[in-house]
Design an enzyme around this catalytic site. Structure first.
Site, PDB file in Angstrom:
ATOM      1  CG  ASP A 155      66.993  58.497  77.682  1.00  0.00           C
ATOM      2  OD1 ASP A 155      67.151  59.029  78.800  1.00  0.00           O
ATOM      3  OD2 ASP A 155      66.748  57.285  77.553  1.00  0.00           O
ATOM      4  CG  ASP A 213      60.164  59.445  84.484  1.00  0.00           C
ATOM      5  OD1 ASP A 213      59.331  59.915  85.276  1.00  0.00           O
ATOM      6  OD2 ASP A 213      59.975  58.383  83.872  1.00  0.00           O
ATOM      7  CE  LYS A 269      57.262  59.878  80.666  1.00  0.00           C
ATOM      8  NZ  LYS A 269      57.169  58.401  80.871  1.00  0.00           N
ATOM      9  CG  PHE A 301      56.624  52.621  79.027  1.00  0.00           C
ATOM     10  CD1 PHE A 301      57.515  52.355  77.998  1.00  0.00           C
ATOM     11  CD2 PHE A 301      56.983  52.274  80.313  1.00  0.00           C
ATOM     12  CE1 PHE A 301      58.732  51.755  78.245  1.00  0.00           C
ATOM     13  CE2 PHE A 301      58.194  51.666  80.580  1.00  0.00           C
ATOM     14  CZ  PHE A 301      59.070  51.409  79.542  1.00  0.00           C
ATOM     15  CG  ASP A 354      65.294  50.395  76.848  1.00  0.00           C
ATOM     16  OD1 ASP A 354      65.391  49.282  77.394  1.00  0.00           O
ATOM     17  OD2 ASP A 354      65.547  51.459  77.462  1.00  0.00           O
TER      18      ASP A 354
END
Length: 179
Positions: A99, A102, A130, A151, A158
């Site tokens: 997904d 990071d 990101k 965020f 989620d």
């Protein structure tokens, strides 16, 4: 739920168009290879479902689950395999579907673990990237969108198991997750 969203980054229509592009490119790159597409649960399940429908060549799917967050909002750095694959990947062409990329810690660990399993090839397809948060380098073969260091929720992502069902990707208001 909308009152918790500061800003919509990618609409349902933008997401659908990007997935169509990714699916087409993967189908072209993996023609004749019957790739095994592995979803990293839970966040990627919606992305993967739409992605495999956009890939018009034979492919198979499997799922695994790893965690480095627990219930927090920042990666702990401690990576835990929660659920492994059902089958052997030796000799298979594998596409890992995630997904969001990071820090890179979890995906670096996961990609290395899969390489050690003898796959013929391993590619990474991430819905969101990101790059500002990266602490471990990770090569991305297919990327949906780059996102700011905010965020992000929606479309499978989620906060505390909420907001996954939003059909778009948005920035969560800080007061929702701040103590």
């Amino acid at each position: 739920m909308m009152q918790s969203i500061e800003k919509v980054l990618f609409t349902e229509e933008q997401i659908a168009e990007k997935i169509k592009e990714l699916g087409s490119q993967i189908a072209k790159d993996y023609a004749g290879k019957n790739p095994l597409i592995i979803s990293v649960l839970r966040g990627s399940f919606i992305f993967m479902a739409d992605l495999v429908r956009a890939i018009d060549i034979p492919c198979e799917v499997d799922f695994l689950s790893v965690s480095s967050y627990g219930s927090g909002t920042v990666s702990s750095g401690n990576i835990k395999m929660i659920q492994g694959l059902d089958g052997d990947i030796k000799g298979r062409h594998v596409i890992v579907v995630e997904d969001i990329l990071d820090s890179g810690r979890t995906l670096s660990y996961l990609m290395e673990t899969l390489r050690e399993s003898g796959a013929a090839s391993i590619s990474l397809c991430t819905f969101l990237d990101k790059p500002e948060r990266r602490v471990v380098p990770v090569h991305v073969d297919y990327c949906g969108f780059q996102v700011p260091d905010e965020f992000i929720v929606g479309y499978g992502l989620d906060y505390a198991q909420r907001f996954r069902n939003l059909p778009f990707v948005g920035i969560l208001k800080p007061e929702v997750y701040s103590d």
